[in-house]
Write a protein that holds these residues in place. Structure first.
Motif, PDB file in Angstrom:
ATOM      1  N   ASP A 131      47.034  45.385  48.342  1.00  0.00           N
ATOM      2  CA  ASP A 131      47.969  44.263  48.264  1.00  0.00           C
ATOM      3  C   ASP A 131      48.050  43.848  46.801  1.00  0.00           C
ATOM      4  O   ASP A 131      47.298  44.345  45.948  1.00  0.00           O
ATOM      5  N   LEU A 132      48.948  42.934  46.508  1.00  0.00           N
ATOM      6  CA  LEU A 132      49.089  42.421  45.150  1.00  0.00           C
ATOM      7  C   LEU A 132      47.971  41.440  44.844  1.00  0.00           C
ATOM      8  O   LEU A 132      47.548  40.664  45.709  1.00  0.00           O
ATOM      9  N   TYR A 133      47.496  41.471  43.603  1.00  0.00           N
ATOM     10  CA  TYR A 133      46.564  40.458  43.124  1.00  0.00           C
ATOM     11  C   TYR A 133      47.333  39.558  42.162  1.00  0.00           C
ATOM     12  O   TYR A 133      47.801  40.006  41.108  1.00  0.00           O
ATOM     13  N   LYS A 134      47.481  38.288  42.529  1.00  0.00           N
ATOM     14  CA  LYS A 134      48.372  37.391  41.797  1.00  0.00           C
ATOM     15  C   LYS A 134      47.654  36.308  41.002  1.00  0.00           C
ATOM     16  O   LYS A 134      48.312  35.542  40.282  1.00  0.00           O
ATOM     17  N   ASP A 135      46.341  36.213  41.127  1.00  0.00           N
ATOM     18  CA  ASP A 135      45.636  35.118  40.459  1.00  0.00           C
ATOM     19  C   ASP A 135      45.747  35.208  38.936  1.00  0.00           C
ATOM     20  O   ASP A 135      45.912  34.203  38.249  1.00  0.00           O
ATOM     21  N   PHE A 136      45.621  36.433  38.410  1.00  0.00           N
ATOM     22  CA  PHE A 136      45.720  36.651  36.967  1.00  0.00           C
ATOM     23  C   PHE A 136      46.604  37.867  36.716  1.00  0.00           C
ATOM     24  O   PHE A 136      46.668  38.779  37.541  1.00  0.00           O
ATOM     25  N   THR A 253      47.755  54.327  51.631  1.00  0.00           N
ATOM     26  CA  THR A 253      48.402  54.550  52.924  1.00  0.00           C
ATOM     27  C   THR A 253      49.086  53.309  53.486  1.00  0.00           C
ATOM     28  O   THR A 253      49.922  53.423  54.386  1.00  0.00           O
ATOM     29  N   LYS A 254      48.737  52.111  52.942  1.00  0.00           N
ATOM     30  CA  LYS A 254      49.343  50.899  53.501  1.00  0.00           C
ATOM     31  C   LYS A 254      49.429  49.797  52.458  1.00  0.00           C
ATOM     32  O   LYS A 254      48.471  49.548  51.725  1.00  0.00           O
ATOM     33  N   TYR A 255      50.590  49.162  52.386  1.00  0.00           N
ATOM     34  CA  TYR A 255      50.797  47.955  51.594  1.00  0.00           C
ATOM     35  C   TYR A 255      51.518  46.954  52.477  1.00  0.00           C
ATOM     36  O   TYR A 255      52.661  47.158  52.882  1.00  0.00           O
ATOM     37  N   ARG A 256      50.807  45.906  52.857  1.00  0.00           N
ATOM     38  CA  ARG A 256      51.329  44.925  53.810  1.00  0.00           C
ATOM     39  C   ARG A 256      51.726  45.645  55.101  1.00  0.00           C
ATOM     40  O   ARG A 256      50.899  46.310  55.694  1.00  0.00           O
ATOM     41  N   LYS A 257      52.986  45.579  55.533  1.00  0.00           N
ATOM     42  CA  LYS A 257      53.365  46.232  56.787  1.00  0.00           C
ATOM     43  C   LYS A 257      53.907  47.648  56.586  1.00  0.00           C
ATOM     44  O   LYS A 257      54.237  48.328  57.557  1.00  0.00           O
ATOM     45  N   LYS A 258      54.002  48.080  55.346  1.00  0.00           N
ATOM     46  CA  LYS A 258      54.565  49.392  55.032  1.00  0.00           C
ATOM     47  C   LYS A 258      53.466  50.447  54.997  1.00  0.00           C
ATOM     48  O   LYS A 258      52.413  50.253  54.382  1.00  0.00           O
TER      49      LYS A 258
END
Length: 278
Positions: A131-136, A253-258
């Protein structure tokens, strides 16, 4: 004297207490792979290391030749009984003295080696969710393209991934484009186009990134593009994978629902192993 975990000890007993890499992140490093007592992609690593030292204004000693480092790295691996298959890290740091402004640009180095289980690159088509890391964010600048000993974004991102049951995270730059994974460069396959972020976006100037681009150019029906990737592009991709010198190629193999396929990544992994055996 320094206070170490509540005990007063002499600074000589704790050599790190004046180490600029420890105090200020004033160091650069390379991670390498040894296969059959040979350092893979040695020339690429050497020139990136020298370029990194120049960027941060370290003085390069006259004896820092490629042959010197090859000898030092292999002798360390042999001493640790892992010269057949090993992960090696060489860290170069500015010598002690000063605060933000160093007293000298002379350097020292440390070489560490650890055994690797596999001689070649293994391809694991196992569930691998990100998943994306958005903190920094990764800054869109030259320093982000080299390996420095300041990796706080990657450290906190790794903790976030573990806390959320993820195998990895994707990092964003300050323009909110996806630039890389925590442990390597990112590739995205979309409609026979293999896309990877450009170095100018702030991603690591990766050695394996360079090799995968070269291998992909020899394949039919694949167009290689170095262009920015937005988070929305990830949802439209056919494949995602990350690369680094120790692992080689790791499919996502997976990012969120994709969910994604792994065919191209597996083909490239086979080509990579063929290239290092020759």
């Amino acid at each position: 004297m320094v206070n170490y975990n509540g005990m007063l000890v002499s600074s000589e007993e704790q050599s790190w207490s004046n180490n600029r890499s420890f105090l200020y992140g004033d160091g650069v490093f390379e991670t390498l792979k040894i296969r059959n007592q040979k350092i893979l992609f040695l020339e690429d690593h050497y020139f990136r290391l020298m370029a990194s030292m120049r960027i941060v204004r370290m003085e390069i000693p006259m004896n820092f030749t490629m042959e010197f480092f090859e000898e030092q790295i292999l002798s360390t691996a042999k001493a640790n009984q892992c010269a057949d298959s090993a992960r090696v890290r060489i860290t170069i740091y500015r010598n002690e003295g000063g605060y933000y402004l160093p007293e000298t640009n002379l350097v020292s180095y440390i070489i560490q080696s650890n055994p690797l289980e596999n001689l070649d690159y293994s391809f694991d088509a196992i569930p691998y969710e990100v998943d994306l890391y958005k903190d920094f964010h990764v800054s869109k600048q030259l320093l982000s393209t080299i390996k420095t000993t300041n990796k706080m974004v990657h450290i906190t991102g790794s903790i976030f991934a573990k806390e959320n049951g993820l195998q990895n995270c994707l990092l964003l730059n300050d323009e909110k484009n996806v630039v890389e994974a925590l442990q390597g460069n990112l590739f995205m396959l979309m409609d026979n186009k293999l896309i990877t972020p450009p170095i100018s976006d702030g991603c690591l100037n990766g050695i394996m990134r360079k090799k995968v681009i070269a291998l992909s150019k020899s394949m039919e029906n694949i167009e290689i593009l170095e262009v920015s990737i937005s988070p929305f592009d990830l949802q439209k991709a056919d494949e995602l994978f990350m690369t680094n010198v120790v692992k080689g190629i790791q499919s996502i193999t997976k990012y969120r629902k994709k969910e994604y396929g792994t065919d191209l990544a597996q083909q490239l992994s086979e080509k990579l192993n063929e290239s290092i055996r020759n």
